[in-house]
Design a protein around this motif. Structure first.
Motif, PDB file in Angstrom:
ATOM      1  N   PRO A  97       0.829  -1.207   0.000  1.00  0.00           N
ATOM      2  CA  PRO A  97       0.000   0.000   0.000  1.00  0.00           C
ATOM      3  C   PRO A  97       0.861   1.254   0.000  1.00  0.00           C
ATOM      4  N   SER A  98       0.449   2.259  -0.727  1.00  0.00           N
ATOM      5  CA  SER A  98       1.233   3.477  -0.896  1.00  0.00           C
ATOM      6  C   SER A  98       0.436   4.683  -0.410  1.00  0.00           C
ATOM      7  N   THR A  99       1.073   5.486   0.438  1.00  0.00           N
ATOM      8  CA  THR A  99       0.435   6.707   0.914  1.00  0.00           C
ATOM      9  C   THR A  99       0.087   7.629  -0.248  1.00  0.00           C
ATOM     10  N   ILE A 100       0.991   7.686  -1.235  1.00  0.00           N
ATOM     11  CA  ILE A 100       0.772   8.542  -2.399  1.00  0.00           C
ATOM     12  C   ILE A 100      -0.476   8.104  -3.164  1.00  0.00           C
ATOM     13  N   MET A 101      -0.657   6.786  -3.315  1.00  0.00           N
ATOM     14  CA  MET A 101      -1.821   6.291  -4.045  1.00  0.00           C
ATOM     15  C   MET A 101      -3.117   6.546  -3.270  1.00  0.00           C
ATOM     16  N   ILE A 102      -3.040   6.511  -1.945  1.00  0.00           N
ATOM     17  CA  ILE A 102      -4.217   6.838  -1.129  1.00  0.00           C
ATOM     18  C   ILE A 102      -4.617   8.299  -1.368  1.00  0.00           C
ATOM     19  N   LEU A 103      -3.623   9.200  -1.369  1.00  0.00           N
ATOM     20  CA  LEU A 103      -3.904  10.616  -1.611  1.00  0.00           C
ATOM     21  C   LEU A 103      -4.456  10.838  -3.013  1.00  0.00           C
ATOM     22  N   TYR A 104      -3.846  10.171  -3.987  1.00  0.00           N
ATOM     23  CA  TYR A 104      -4.320  10.298  -5.376  1.00  0.00           C
ATOM     24  C   TYR A 104      -5.775   9.834  -5.486  1.00  0.00           C
ATOM     25  N   SER A 105      -6.080   8.696  -4.881  1.00  0.00           N
ATOM     26  CA  SER A 105      -7.443   8.155  -4.946  1.00  0.00           C
ATOM     27  C   SER A 105      -8.439   9.092  -4.291  1.00  0.00           C
ATOM     28  N   TRP A 106      -8.031   9.684  -3.175  1.00  0.00           N
ATOM     29  CA  TRP A 106      -8.919  10.581  -2.436  1.00  0.00           C
ATOM     30  C   TRP A 106      -9.186  11.859  -3.228  1.00  0.00           C
ATOM     31  N   ILE A 107      -8.130  12.471  -3.771  1.00  0.00           N
ATOM     32  CA  ILE A 107      -8.293  13.718  -4.512  1.00  0.00           C
ATOM     33  C   ILE A 107      -9.017  13.475  -5.832  1.00  0.00           C
ATOM     34  N   GLY A 108      -8.644  12.371  -6.529  1.00  0.00           N
ATOM     35  CA  GLY A 108      -9.212  12.094  -7.837  1.00  0.00           C
ATOM     36  C   GLY A 108     -10.490  11.301  -7.818  1.00  0.00           C
ATOM     37  N   ASN A 109     -10.983  10.965  -6.604  1.00  0.00           N
ATOM     38  CA  ASN A 109     -12.232  10.202  -6.460  1.00  0.00           C
ATOM     39  C   ASN A 109     -12.156   8.866  -7.204  1.00  0.00           C
ATOM     40  N   GLN A 110     -11.040   8.142  -6.972  1.00  0.00           N
ATOM     41  CA  GLN A 110     -10.817   6.852  -7.615  1.00  0.00           C
ATOM     42  C   GLN A 110     -10.777   5.744  -6.562  1.00  0.00           C
ATOM     43  N   SER A 111     -10.853   4.508  -7.020  1.00  0.00           N
ATOM     44  CA  SER A 111     -10.771   3.360  -6.123  1.00  0.00           C
ATOM     45  C   SER A 111      -9.340   3.235  -5.581  1.00  0.00           C
ATOM     46  N   VAL A 112      -9.216   3.117  -4.268  1.00  0.00           N
ATOM     47  CA  VAL A 112      -7.891   2.949  -3.656  1.00  0.00           C
ATOM     48  C   VAL A 112      -7.261   1.643  -4.116  1.00  0.00           C
ATOM     49  N   LEU A 113      -8.035   0.578  -4.132  1.00  0.00           N
ATOM     50  CA  LEU A 113      -7.507  -0.724  -4.541  1.00  0.00           C
ATOM     51  C   LEU A 113      -7.029  -0.696  -5.992  1.00  0.00           C
TER      52      LEU A 113
END
Length: 370
Positions: free
Chosen positions: A151-167
């Motif tokens: 799991p990547s903190t950067i990908m969590i932030l990207y998913s949150w800002i871009g309204n995308q699936s974290v998985l």
């Protein structure tokens, strides 16, 4: 022009070292003053965007990384990888690369990966005769794997800002992370192919190797279970990334206390304080970027950028090349969290308009900013 001036102000203030939250707030304030927006509308919006359980995974992964560092959990992972490839020229460099990859699966942070693995490996590389320049550059490049291997903190932030699936964002960066790890290992081996100063470990017969490998595996088993718990839980659909991060914290404490004996009460308190400080800074950054990104969308900054790119070329490949170069430059000027907070709201609408999947762009943004 005001929104472009705001973007330029943001980049300049970050470049000269203004604290990140102040830089974002200053950029937003410029638009608010000259465009006459009502702050009472923007402040509740920032708060509402912050009220999500997904963001709770960030402080938990930061805490897990700190506990692993102080609990000497990373040492055992390095020892195991060293048994496999430590006897070939350039093998110790490959140990550092893949240790960064393994450690990245637990902490999801480039900074934590560099701190822990660098502390363990740089001394070993120096003793083995590695040139300091190669060791330092290899560590800096390999630490990026902490951003790519889930799991990547950067990908969590990207998913949150871009309204995308974290998985989905997690899965997008696995293959680039593996490719990067292999290429870094091969490049390291090629650079050291004629270096006679490298000290290699003594070769051993199959029986001795099997015994040492078994012993190191048993010793490292508690550490190896950690990524299985985290990744297995997430990809198996058993737990959310937030719950997986909490499991990593709860697992790291007894392992560091009673098995590897690197933790004690005082160290745990210090890790909690350091993690809380880091989390506080990140959350203020997130609040400021939410306000600024809202203003950027209302001022149609993505549309302005799209028009600029269309004036240069109508080819989506040329556009993506320019976007990639822009992200590499941004990654040179600011830290990974700040860079993803800036690039996601600005560039995601642009790349989707030219037919790039948001999930694909998750991998692109992780690699380029890294």
């Amino acid at each position: 022009m005001v929104v472009l001036a705001s973007l330029l102000l943001l980049i300049i203030t970050l470049f000269i070292g203004i604290p990140v939250p102040f830089a974002f707030f200053a950029s937003a304030l410029l638009i608010i003053i000259f465009k006459g927006y009502d702050p009472s509308f923007l402040l509740p919006y920032g708060y509402s965007k912050m009220s999500t359980l997904v963001l709770l995974a960030i402080p938990l992964f930061i805490l897990a990384g700190g506990l692993m560092e102080k609990g000497k959990i990373g040492d055992k992972l390095v020892d195991l990888v060293d048994v496999l490839v430590g006897r070939i020229r350039g093998g110790l460099g490959a140990v550092m690369v893949f240790s960064c990859a393994v450690f990245g699966t637990i902490t999801g942070s480039a900074a934590a990966t560099q701190t822990v693995i660098g502390t363990i490996m740089l001394r070993r590389l120096e003793e083995a005769g590695y040139p300091k320049a190669i060791s330092a550059s290899l560590l800096a490049s390999s630490a990026v794997l902490g951003m790519l291997i889930p799991p990547s903190t950067i990908m969590i932030l990207y998913s949150w800002i871009g309204n995308q699936s974290v998985l989905a964002s997690f899965l997008s960066s696995i293959i680039p992370g593996v490719i990067l790890a292999v290429l870094l290992s091969l490049c390291n081996a090629w650079l050291l192919r004629n270096n006679e100063n490298i000290v290699l470990r003594e070769k051993m017969n199959i029986k001795t190797f099997g015994k040492e490998f078994t012993n190191k595996t048993i010793t490292a088993l508690p550490a190896l279970i950690m990524p299985v718990l985290v990744l297995g839980g997430i990809y198996g659909g058993i737990v959310t990334p937030t719950v997986a991060a909490a499991i990593a914290v709860l697992y790291a404490i007894p392992i560091g206390l009673y098995i590897y004996k690197g933790l004690n009460g005082k160290k745990i308190v210090n890790v909690i304080i350091e993690s809380a400080t880091t989390t506080g800074v990140i959350m203020i950054m997130l609040y400021s970027v939410m306000i600024l990104s809202r203003l950027y969308i209302m001022e149609d900054l993505p549309g302005i950028i799209m028009s600029f790119l269309n004036n240069i070329s109508s080819s989506k490949y040329v556009m993506m090349l320019m976007i990639n170069v822009f992200m590499i430059i941004i990654g040179m000027l600011m830290d990974d969290v700040s860079a993803v907070l800036l690039c996601t709201p600005v560039l995601l609408p642009v790349v989707t308009k030219i037919g790039i999947s948001p999930v694909h762009f998750a991998a692109i943004i992780g690699v380029n900013l890294g």
